[in-house]
Design a protein around this motif. Structure first.
Motif, PDB file in Angstrom:
ATOM      1  N   ASP A  41      -4.749  -4.013  32.110  1.00 30.93           N
ATOM      2  CA  ASP A  41      -3.601  -3.794  31.241  1.00 30.93           C
ATOM      3  C   ASP A  41      -3.216  -2.314  31.285  1.00 30.93           C
ATOM      4  OD1 ASP A  41      -5.509  -2.476  29.689  1.00 30.93           O
ATOM      5  OD2 ASP A  41      -5.386  -3.862  28.002  1.00 30.93           O
ATOM      6  N   GLY A  42      -2.186  -1.949  30.527  1.00 32.23           N
ATOM      7  CA  GLY A  42      -1.729  -0.567  30.540  1.00 32.23           C
ATOM      8  C   GLY A  42      -2.778   0.401  30.050  1.00 32.23           C
ATOM      9  N   ASN A  43      -3.545   0.024  29.026  1.00 33.52           N
ATOM     10  CA  ASN A  43      -4.550   0.930  28.484  1.00 33.52           C
ATOM     11  C   ASN A  43      -5.647   1.228  29.491  1.00 33.52           C
ATOM     12  OD1 ASN A  43      -5.741   2.402  26.157  1.00 33.52           O
ATOM     13  ND2 ASN A  43      -7.367   0.892  26.412  1.00 33.52           N
ATOM     14  N   SER A  44      -6.142   0.197  30.183  1.00 28.61           N
ATOM     15  CA  SER A  44      -7.200   0.428  31.174  1.00 28.61           C
ATOM     16  C   SER A  44      -6.674   1.255  32.343  1.00 28.61           C
ATOM     17  CB  SER A  44      -7.791  -0.899  31.668  1.00 28.61           C
ATOM     18  OG  SER A  44      -6.810  -1.722  32.270  1.00 28.61           O
TER      19      SER A  44
ATOM     20  N   LEU B  95      -4.301   3.597  32.098  1.00 25.35           N
ATOM     21  CA  LEU B  95      -4.229   4.971  31.593  1.00 25.35           C
ATOM     22  C   LEU B  95      -5.603   5.627  31.563  1.00 25.35           C
ATOM     23  CD1 LEU B  95      -1.717   4.735  28.602  1.00 25.35           C
ATOM     24  CD2 LEU B  95      -1.455   6.136  30.658  1.00 25.35           C
ATOM     25  N   LEU B  96      -6.606   4.876  31.128  1.00 22.71           N
ATOM     26  CA  LEU B  96      -7.965   5.411  31.089  1.00 22.71           C
ATOM     27  C   LEU B  96      -8.456   5.763  32.482  1.00 22.71           C
ATOM     28  CD1 LEU B  96     -10.557   6.011  29.483  1.00 22.71           C
ATOM     29  CD2 LEU B  96     -11.189   3.606  29.780  1.00 22.71           C
TER      30      LEU B  96
ATOM     31  N   SER C 184      -6.729   8.911  33.680  1.00 26.02           N
ATOM     32  CA  SER C 184      -7.214  10.069  32.939  1.00 26.02           C
ATOM     33  C   SER C 184      -8.553  10.557  33.471  1.00 26.02           C
ATOM     34  CB  SER C 184      -7.331   9.722  31.454  1.00 26.02           C
ATOM     35  OG  SER C 184      -7.917  10.779  30.736  1.00 26.02           O
TER      36      SER C 184
ATOM     37  N   THR D 108      -9.505 -11.222  30.289  1.00 33.10           N
ATOM     38  CA  THR D 108      -8.852 -10.770  29.056  1.00 33.10           C
ATOM     39  C   THR D 108      -8.191 -11.927  28.311  1.00 33.10           C
ATOM     40  OG1 THR D 108      -6.769 -10.212  30.168  1.00 33.10           O
ATOM     41  CG2 THR D 108      -8.428  -8.466  29.983  1.00 33.10           C
TER      42      THR D 108
ATOM     43  N   ASP E   9       3.803  -3.788  32.797  1.00 37.39           N
ATOM     44  CA  ASP E   9       3.219  -2.852  31.828  1.00 37.39           C
ATOM     45  C   ASP E   9       2.567  -1.668  32.534  1.00 37.39           C
ATOM     46  OD1 ASP E   9       3.976  -4.444  29.715  1.00 37.39           O
ATOM     47  OD2 ASP E   9       2.016  -5.398  29.475  1.00 37.39           O
TER      48      ASP E   9
ATOM     49  N   ALA F 296     -15.016  -1.717  28.521  1.00 40.87           N
ATOM     50  CA  ALA F 296     -14.436  -2.250  27.287  1.00 40.87           C
ATOM     51  C   ALA F 296     -15.481  -3.011  26.485  1.00 40.87           C
ATOM     52  CB  ALA F 296     -13.254  -3.157  27.620  1.00 40.87           C
TER      53      ALA F 296
END
Length: 285
Positions: A25-28, A30-31, A34, A64, A84, A272
């Motif tokens: 997903d978008g959060n993973s 971004l992580l 980063s 998920t 996303d 996660a």
């Protein structure tokens, strides 16, 4: 946006690898970005890593949704996740389309086309038949995998995607579209059959070849050495954290074996899940 083909070609010329960790997903995503950028700023990246791509894994998207990797998601589920992730990521994106979500060449081509329009740089398609499963499982019933006839797979699944990739329509989008062909035949017929299939799928136009689940270091090295002199063909290594199938290696070792792209497929979901320990504090008596 960097084209995946350019990135892979430059990596192979230098004997390095493109690393493509799995995201869901978008959060993973971004992580992942980063962590990569922080390591790069602090000179902490493995020197064998040439660049970063993102892999949207069918296994992870299924997980998920609380489902096993057994063809229980569809192209729409994947496209939603892709859109996303593309909104927040400029690195090349590879997306897993399982067996193509259809048995007709027209359907497979349209799935690839739709995902290219949504931002994918590459689709990964596999030659499993019947009820497909994760490449490191022994079939949906634990009794082994079934695979398509290689000529049928090359003509019905690979060539339609390659034809789209070569079309004026695909070129007008401005980002590349590559085809990765995965074979699971090694589990049923052995490594020689899998390598022969890889050659057939290369001849059908696939630029990235994925021989799933070699079981020894010797087999892994044999896979990595395929097409070593062909700078436009790339062998992928799939590292599954904790898998009983394929020996686990860091990127430098895989670069030495000849691979130019590497998946670290499910680490994001493990990370996660490790976080659930912090949640227990809310509920513990």
């Amino acid at each position: 946006m960097t084209n995946l083909g350019t990135l892979l070609g430059e990596a192979k010329q230098q004997g390095k690898v493109v690393i493509a960790p799995g995201v869901f997903d978008g959060n993973s995503a971004l992580l992942l970005r980063s962590v990569y950028e922080e390591l790069k700023r602090n000179n902490g990246l493995d020197p064998s890593i040439y660049g970063l791509a993102t892999f949207i894994s069918g296994f992870l998207v299924s997980a998920t949704k609380g489902k096993p990797d057994m063809a229980l998601i569809n192209a729409t589920n994947l496209e939603e996740r892709l859109r996303d992730i593309r909104l927040i990521s400029q690195v090349p994106i590879i997306i897993d389309i399982d067996t193509g979500f259809g048995s007709e060449a027209y359907t497979v081509r349209n799935v690839g086309k739709g995902l290219h329009y949504a931002g994918a740089n590459c689709v990964q398609i596999e030659d499993q038949a019947g009820d497909k499963t994760c490449g490191h499982m022994d079939g949906s019933l634990g009794t082994g995998k079934e695979v398509m006839d290689p000529n049928e797979f090359a003509n019905v699944k690979v060539r339609p995607l390659v034809d789209y990739a070569k079309s004026d329509e695909a070129r007008r989008l401005g980002h590349d579209f590559m085809v990765m062909a995965r074979t699971d035949s090694g589990a049923k017929y052995g490594l020689d059959d899998a390598l022969n299939r890889a050659k057939m799928y290369r001849d059908a136009g696939a630029k990235i070849l994925f021989v799933e689940a070699p079981e020894t270091n010797e087999e892994l090295t044999m896979v990595g050495q395929q097409f070593k002199e062909d700078m436009s063909t790339h062998m992928l290594a799939n590292m599954i954290e904790g898998s009983p199938k394929t020996p686990y290696h860091v990127v430098g070792e895989l670069a030495e074996m000849g691979f130019s792209i590497v998946y670290y497929c499910i680490g994001a979901i493990f990370a996660a899940n490790f976080g659930k320990g912090g949640m227990e504090a809310y509920y513990r008596a």
